[in-house]
Design an enzyme around this catalytic site. Sequence first.
Site, PDB file in Angstrom:
ATOM      1  N   THR A 115       0.825  -1.211   0.000  1.00 51.57           N
ATOM      2  CA  THR A 115       0.000   0.000   0.000  1.00 51.57           C
ATOM      3  C   THR A 115       0.856   1.256   0.000  1.00 51.57           C
ATOM      4  OG1 THR A 115      -0.064  -0.045   2.399  1.00 51.57           O
ATOM      5  CG2 THR A 115      -1.917  -1.079   1.272  1.00 51.57           C
ATOM      6  N   ASP A 116       2.122   1.165   0.418  1.00 51.91           N
ATOM      7  CA  ASP A 116       2.915   2.408   0.600  1.00 51.91           C
ATOM      8  C   ASP A 116       3.068   3.172  -0.706  1.00 51.91           C
ATOM      9  OD1 ASP A 116       4.760   0.499  -0.332  1.00 51.91           O
ATOM     10  OD2 ASP A 116       6.306   0.975   1.148  1.00 51.91           O
ATOM     11  N   ALA A 134      15.027 -11.358   4.393  1.00 54.02           N
ATOM     12  CA  ALA A 134      13.940 -12.146   4.980  1.00 54.02           C
ATOM     13  C   ALA A 134      12.656 -11.323   5.007  1.00 54.02           C
ATOM     14  CB  ALA A 134      14.304 -12.580   6.396  1.00 54.02           C
ATOM     15  N   LEU A 177      12.458  -8.490   6.420  1.00 60.25           N
ATOM     16  CA  LEU A 177      12.415  -7.792   7.711  1.00 60.25           C
ATOM     17  C   LEU A 177      13.202  -6.484   7.643  1.00 60.25           C
ATOM     18  CD1 LEU A 177      12.831 -10.929   9.991  1.00 60.25           C
ATOM     19  CD2 LEU A 177      10.722  -9.817   9.238  1.00 60.25           C
ATOM     20  N   SER A 178      13.608  -6.138   6.428  1.00 61.39           N
ATOM     21  CA  SER A 178      14.183  -4.826   6.159  1.00 61.39           C
ATOM     22  C   SER A 178      15.549  -4.580   6.787  1.00 61.39           C
ATOM     23  CB  SER A 178      13.203  -3.727   6.557  1.00 61.39           C
ATOM     24  OG  SER A 178      13.357  -2.687   5.641  1.00 61.39           O
ATOM     25  N   SER A 198      17.916  -3.800   4.982  1.00 64.01           N
ATOM     26  CA  SER A 198      18.462  -2.671   4.205  1.00 64.01           C
ATOM     27  C   SER A 198      18.108  -1.349   4.881  1.00 64.01           C
ATOM     28  CB  SER A 198      17.966  -2.714   2.755  1.00 64.01           C
ATOM     29  OG  SER A 198      16.561  -2.685   2.680  1.00 64.01           O
ATOM     30  N   GLU A 227      18.173   4.253  -0.940  1.00 60.96           N
ATOM     31  CA  GLU A 227      17.818   2.906  -1.425  1.00 60.96           C
ATOM     32  C   GLU A 227      17.352   2.956  -2.884  1.00 60.96           C
ATOM     33  OE1 GLU A 227      16.415   0.290   1.400  1.00 60.96           O
ATOM     34  OE2 GLU A 227      15.826  -1.222  -0.075  1.00 60.96           O
ATOM     35  N   ASP A 261       9.635   1.196   5.232  1.00 57.77           N
ATOM     36  CA  ASP A 261      10.674   0.558   6.041  1.00 57.77           C
ATOM     37  C   ASP A 261      11.498   1.578   6.823  1.00 57.77           C
ATOM     38  OD1 ASP A 261       9.694  -1.512   4.584  1.00 57.77           O
ATOM     39  OD2 ASP A 261      11.506  -1.833   3.390  1.00 57.77           O
TER      40      ASP A 261
HETATM   41  P1  ADP Z   1      15.778  -6.950   3.361  1.00 59.74           P
HETATM   42  O1  ADP Z   1      15.816  -5.469   3.488  1.00 59.74           O
HETATM   43  O2  ADP Z   1      14.402  -7.497   3.300  1.00 59.74           O
HETATM   44  O3  ADP Z   1      16.572  -7.666   4.391  1.00 59.74           O
HETATM   45  P2  ADP Z   1      17.073  -6.302   0.913  1.00 59.74           P
HETATM   46  O4  ADP Z   1      17.396  -7.090  -0.301  1.00 59.74           O
HETATM   47  O5  ADP Z   1      16.259  -5.078   0.763  1.00 59.74           O
HETATM   48  O6  ADP Z   1      16.433  -7.312   1.964  1.00 59.74           O
HETATM   49  O7  ADP Z   1      18.417  -5.834   1.620  1.00 59.74           O
HETATM   50  C1  ADP Z   1      19.440  -6.772   1.872  1.00 59.74           C
HETATM   51  C2  ADP Z   1      20.758  -6.149   1.438  1.00 59.74           C
HETATM   52  O8  ADP Z   1      21.088  -5.048   2.306  1.00 59.74           O
HETATM   53  C3  ADP Z   1      21.902  -7.103   1.579  1.00 59.74           C
HETATM   54  O9  ADP Z   1      22.040  -7.901   0.413  1.00 59.74           O
HETATM   55  C4  ADP Z   1      23.084  -6.143   1.722  1.00 59.74           C
HETATM   56  O10 ADP Z   1      23.474  -5.617   0.470  1.00 59.74           O
HETATM   57  C5  ADP Z   1      22.482  -5.012   2.535  1.00 59.74           C
HETATM   58  N1  ADP Z   1      22.695  -5.204   3.959  1.00 59.74           N
HETATM   59  C6  ADP Z   1      21.754  -5.311   4.928  1.00 59.74           C
HETATM   60  N2  ADP Z   1      22.319  -5.464   6.148  1.00 59.74           N
HETATM   61  C7  ADP Z   1      23.641  -5.450   5.967  1.00 59.74           C
HETATM   62  C8  ADP Z   1      24.787  -5.586   6.842  1.00 59.74           C
HETATM   63  N3  ADP Z   1      24.655  -5.789   8.145  1.00 59.74           N
HETATM   64  N4  ADP Z   1      26.009  -5.535   6.268  1.00 59.74           N
HETATM   65  C9  ADP Z   1      26.157  -5.360   4.938  1.00 59.74           C
HETATM   66  N5  ADP Z   1      25.131  -5.243   4.078  1.00 59.74           N
HETATM   67  C10 ADP Z   1      23.893  -5.295   4.569  1.00 59.74           C
HETATM   68 MG    MG Z   2      15.017  -4.094   2.113  1.00 58.02          MG
END
Ligand code: ADP
Ligand code: MG
Length: 394
Positions: free
Chosen positions: A42-43, A129, A131-132, A134, A171, A183
């Site tokens: 929805t965002d 997963a 759960l954000s 990123s 992002e 997020d």
């Molecule tokens: P989600 O946000 O659902 O976990 P995303 O694909 O949006 O999945 O984001 C995951 C990406 O964010 C990873 O592949 C990596 O590039 C980056 N990332 C997230 N946490 C870390 C971390 N602790 N160290 C390095 N990269 C990270």
């Molecule tokens: Mg993400």
Amino acid sequence: MSDRTASEVVESVSTAFERAFGSAPEGVWSAPGRVNLIGEHTDYNGGLCLPIALPQRTFAAVARRDDDRLRMVSAQQNGVSEVALDDISPEQPGGWGAYVAGVLWALRRDGLEVGGLDVVVDSTVPFGAGLSSSAALECAVAAAASDLHDLGLLDSAEGRARLAARCVEAENDIAGAPTGGMDQSASLLCDEAAALLLDCRSGATEQVPFDLAATGHALLVTDTRAEHALNDGQYAVRRDACERAAATLGVETLREIAPADLPASLDRLDSDEERRRVRHVVTEIERVTLAVDALRAGDLEEVGRLFDASHASLRDDYEVSCDELDVATATARAHGALGARMTGGGFGGSCIAIVPADRVKEVAGAVAAAFEEHGYTPPVSFAVVASAPAHRDA
Ligand code: ADP
Ligand code: MG
């Protein structure tokens, strides 16, 4: 997923900083991952969503530099990522460093004075997963940059919303992931024991009490660990369908379609696909309002029914579920959950269930057994409470 406590990670990320850069960091900041209770996809339609901050967080040990370089190390990745602030672009530094560099790029574009930084990150948020992780990464870095460069943006809700907007740009524009705004707002604005009602059209936010333990319930998150290759492309396809339908209906976003006008609006669309996408978005936004009312009235049974209806709509109308998410939610329901739904973008990722506290183990075990029976990768289930937003830890 890691079970380390916050103080353990603060200590290990500080030690890792000294090892990487030869001196102590100036401080450690952290920001949480999130789960969205309801209001999915929805965002980007100007709608409503209702995330909570997770206990799982990403920690950033940071120190300022005398020059304009950014150096980044992660306990979850190999090597050092490095870039000069002026060189940050969708091509540079690339990889995971783009999430960090993008934040500094967006802050500078906003006219804020930000210099070079050394950054070491470590996280208890599982990657990819739903759960954000990123946003947790971006927001931890944004919090550090705000404090170290005296921007003062953590001190007010307006400042936090501004930081969240910069993290979204990081992002979208530098990491190249076309996400909506939920997020980052969750990670910077959610309160403990509360869900954040976020109006993605006006940007308005409201805290809604969310303390399941008080009534003997728990929120169980299950990371299905399913990752389906279609993920990225399908997100853009859903967004496009919503934008096309909004154009046909002569509205800026689907938020403008009131539930009462839905049948007439659907009649004006000529593709069945667009009709189903619009029906999901409009009914899902209404479910958020109903869930907030039910939470305020203490009616968890109703919240559970809304979870179930949300899942069915995401599965059947929006078509972003997958077998693992369907099995996990159905199994949770069969073992006493009041309701269960996929959360996040879909095609894998996690689901959430409201479960009587004394049945958490049973439900988690039943989902694991069902996955084994189907030959899926073992899932990871954990109960969560609504936790604190981005802040300084040390
Ligand atoms: P989600 O946000 O659902 O976990 P995303 O694909 O949006 O999945 O984001 C995951 C990406 O964010 C990873 O592949 C990596 O590039 C980056 N990332 C997230 N946490 C870390 C971390 N602790 N160290 C390095 N990269 C990270
Ligand atoms: Mg993400």
